[in-house]
Design an enzyme around this catalytic site. Structure first.
Site, PDB file in Angstrom:
ATOM      1  N   GLY A  19       0.840  -1.214   0.000  1.00 54.33           N
ATOM      2  CA  GLY A  19       0.000   0.000   0.000  1.00 54.33           C
ATOM      3  C   GLY A  19       0.860   1.243   0.000  1.00 54.33           C
ATOM      4  O   GLY A  19       0.605   2.199   0.736  1.00 54.33           O
ATOM      5  N   ASN A  21       1.574   3.414  -2.475  1.00 59.25           N
ATOM      6  CA  ASN A  21       1.392   4.501  -3.432  1.00 59.25           C
ATOM      7  C   ASN A  21       0.598   5.687  -2.894  1.00 59.25           C
ATOM      8  O   ASN A  21       0.503   6.723  -3.541  1.00 59.25           O
ATOM      9  CB  ASN A  21       0.719   3.982  -4.709  1.00 59.25           C
ATOM     10  CG  ASN A  21      -0.638   3.372  -4.425  1.00 59.25           C
ATOM     11  OD1 ASN A  21      -0.689   2.272  -3.885  1.00 59.25           O
ATOM     12  ND2 ASN A  21      -1.722   4.065  -4.741  1.00 59.25           N
ATOM     13  N   GLY A  23      -1.191   7.824   0.883  1.00 54.67           N
ATOM     14  CA  GLY A  23      -1.408   7.953   2.327  1.00 54.67           C
ATOM     15  C   GLY A  23      -0.172   7.634   3.179  1.00 54.67           C
ATOM     16  O   GLY A  23       0.950   8.037   2.878  1.00 54.67           O
ATOM     17  N   ILE A  24      -0.410   6.864   4.237  1.00 60.71           N
ATOM     18  CA  ILE A  24       0.646   6.553   5.210  1.00 60.71           C
ATOM     19  C   ILE A  24       1.760   5.724   4.558  1.00 60.71           C
ATOM     20  O   ILE A  24       2.947   5.941   4.806  1.00 60.71           O
ATOM     21  CB  ILE A  24       0.028   5.787   6.413  1.00 60.71           C
ATOM     22  CG1 ILE A  24      -1.039   6.664   7.101  1.00 60.71           C
ATOM     23  CG2 ILE A  24       1.085   5.365   7.410  1.00 60.71           C
ATOM     24  CD1 ILE A  24      -1.975   5.893   8.028  1.00 60.71           C
ATOM     25  N   SER A 148      -4.726  -0.415  14.026  1.00 64.56           N
ATOM     26  CA  SER A 148      -5.455   0.823  14.340  1.00 64.56           C
ATOM     27  C   SER A 148      -6.082   0.700  15.717  1.00 64.56           C
ATOM     28  O   SER A 148      -6.401  -0.419  16.159  1.00 64.56           O
ATOM     29  CB  SER A 148      -6.564   1.011  13.299  1.00 64.56           C
ATOM     30  OG  SER A 148      -7.511   1.942  13.749  1.00 64.56           O
ATOM     31  N   TYR A 173     -14.122  -3.520   9.440  1.00 69.14           N
ATOM     32  CA  TYR A 173     -12.822  -2.837   9.577  1.00 69.14           C
ATOM     33  C   TYR A 173     -12.221  -3.118  10.955  1.00 69.14           C
ATOM     34  O   TYR A 173     -11.051  -3.512  11.068  1.00 69.14           O
ATOM     35  CB  TYR A 173     -13.006  -1.328   9.367  1.00 69.14           C
ATOM     36  CG  TYR A 173     -11.698  -0.565   9.394  1.00 69.14           C
ATOM     37  CD1 TYR A 173     -10.829  -0.597   8.299  1.00 69.14           C
ATOM     38  CD2 TYR A 173     -11.319   0.183  10.513  1.00 69.14           C
ATOM     39  CE1 TYR A 173      -9.617   0.085   8.320  1.00 69.14           C
ATOM     40  CE2 TYR A 173     -10.103   0.871  10.540  1.00 69.14           C
ATOM     41  CZ  TYR A 173      -9.265   0.823   9.442  1.00 69.14           C
ATOM     42  OH  TYR A 173      -8.057   1.495   9.473  1.00 69.14           O
TER      43      TYR A 173
END
Ligand code: NAP
Length: 295
Positions: A19, A21, A23-24, A148, A173
């Site tokens: 992941g 590409n 945001g974080i 999270s 989530y």
């Protein structure tokens, strides 16, 4: 961003970030590149990967950034990517399982799992398993699972992890983020000899201003996320704990903890439930068709 006098120990290191590409994950990648680490961006398309690398190189012209492509909702694609990576990089020093998704609506992946369960949890579990032989070769291998604080609201619905009967985006989530912590702590407990030197930690990046809640949301959820993320920190700040755990000498050998703002903190009671952790481990083995997690 220009960093002089790069630490020579870091310039030898190879780090995979999923992941990467946006945001974080993007900021984590950029910070690792600034330290001279060779980074491999795992993205779902070559176009996204190349664009992200182009942006990074605008700030860090000598960034050592490469890419690998897979849609992490597909176990077949994860397997093909892992085979390719193992050929290219027999030794990996850091694996950051960061990719994550939020879906308002229920749907199943090609492997017949709910999408958040597949991307946010099963991809971490399977990809880590597939990269273990390369991690094992490093003298200081580190795995970081981006979870999270939503996991505090989570529960593993063992009888129906895909939530076919009772889907809600938030429930799925929170369940997947709880699975990240359970997996991290159980990995630490299960590590057999030959794997003890691998450290594994889970991270809470905080509330971060990214587009995660906009990409696959109904308009009401998108609006709620826009309001909520207004209170969030920048993606660069959100990346800080992952980067700290990936490169700091202070945390060498520290493993099996949950981190927030570069400090360990207790996860939820449910995340510390050893029976659930073992149950989840067995279920994940079955769902990923893995016979033995530690090769
Ligand atoms: N933002 C927050 O407040 C917050 C808070 C706590 C935890 N987190 C966690 O932080 C991590 C990063 O999230 P973010 O906020 O930075 O969101 P983001 O900007 O949407 O980044 C998520 C990354 O995961 C990738 N991804 C999603 N589904 C994928 C798939 N099927 N295959 C391959 N890649 C996939 C995305 O790729 P695409 O660009 O192609 O979609 C993107 O690169 C997630 O694990 C999230 O749960 C975020």
């Amino acid at each position: 961003m220009k960093i002089e006098n790069k630490n020579s120990a870091l310039t030898e290191k190879i780090c995979i970030i999923t992941g990467a590409n946006s945001g974080i994950g993007y900021e984590t990648t950029k910070l690792m590149c600034a330290e001279g680490v060779t980074t491999i961006l795992v993205c779902r398309s070559q176009e996204k990967a190349e664009k992200a690398i182009e942006r990074i190189k605008q700030d860090i012209p000598d960034a050592k950034a490469e890419f690998a492509i897979a849609d992490l909702s597909s176990q077949k694609q994860i397997g093909a990517m892992a085979r390719d990576l193992l050929k290219r990089y027999p030794k990996i020093d850091v694996l950051i399982n960061n990719a994550g998704s939020w879906y308002s609506d229920f749907d199943l992946t090609e492997d017949r799992f709910e999408r958040q369960w597949a991307i946010n949890h099963l991809s971490y579990f399977l990809f880590t398993h597939l990269m273990l032989t390369a991690l094992q070769k490093s003298d200081d291998p580190r795995i970081i699972n981006v979870s999270s604080d939503s996991h505090f609201q989570g529960k593993i619905h063992f009888k129906d992890v895909s939530l076919r009967k009772n889907y809600h985006g938030l429930r799925a989530y929170a369940q997947s983020k709880l699975a990240n912590v359970l997996f991290t702590l159980e990995f630490e407990r299960k590590k057999p000899s030959g794997f003890e030197h691998i450290s594994i930690n889970a991270v809470q990046p905080g509330l971060v201003k990214t587009d995660i809640g906009l990409k696959h949301s109904i308009s009401f959820h998108g609006l709620m996320w826009k309001i909520r993320r207004w209170l969030g920190v920048s993606p660069e700040k959100g990346a800080a704990t992952s980067v700290y755990l990936a490169i700091s000498e202070e945390v060498k050998g520290v493993s099996g903890k949950y981190w927030d703002k570069c400090k360990p903190k207790p996860p939820s009671k449910k995340a510390e439930d050893k029976e659930d952790a073992h149950k989840l481990w067995q279920l994940s083995l079955e769902m990923c068709a893995i016979r033995s997690f530690f090769p």
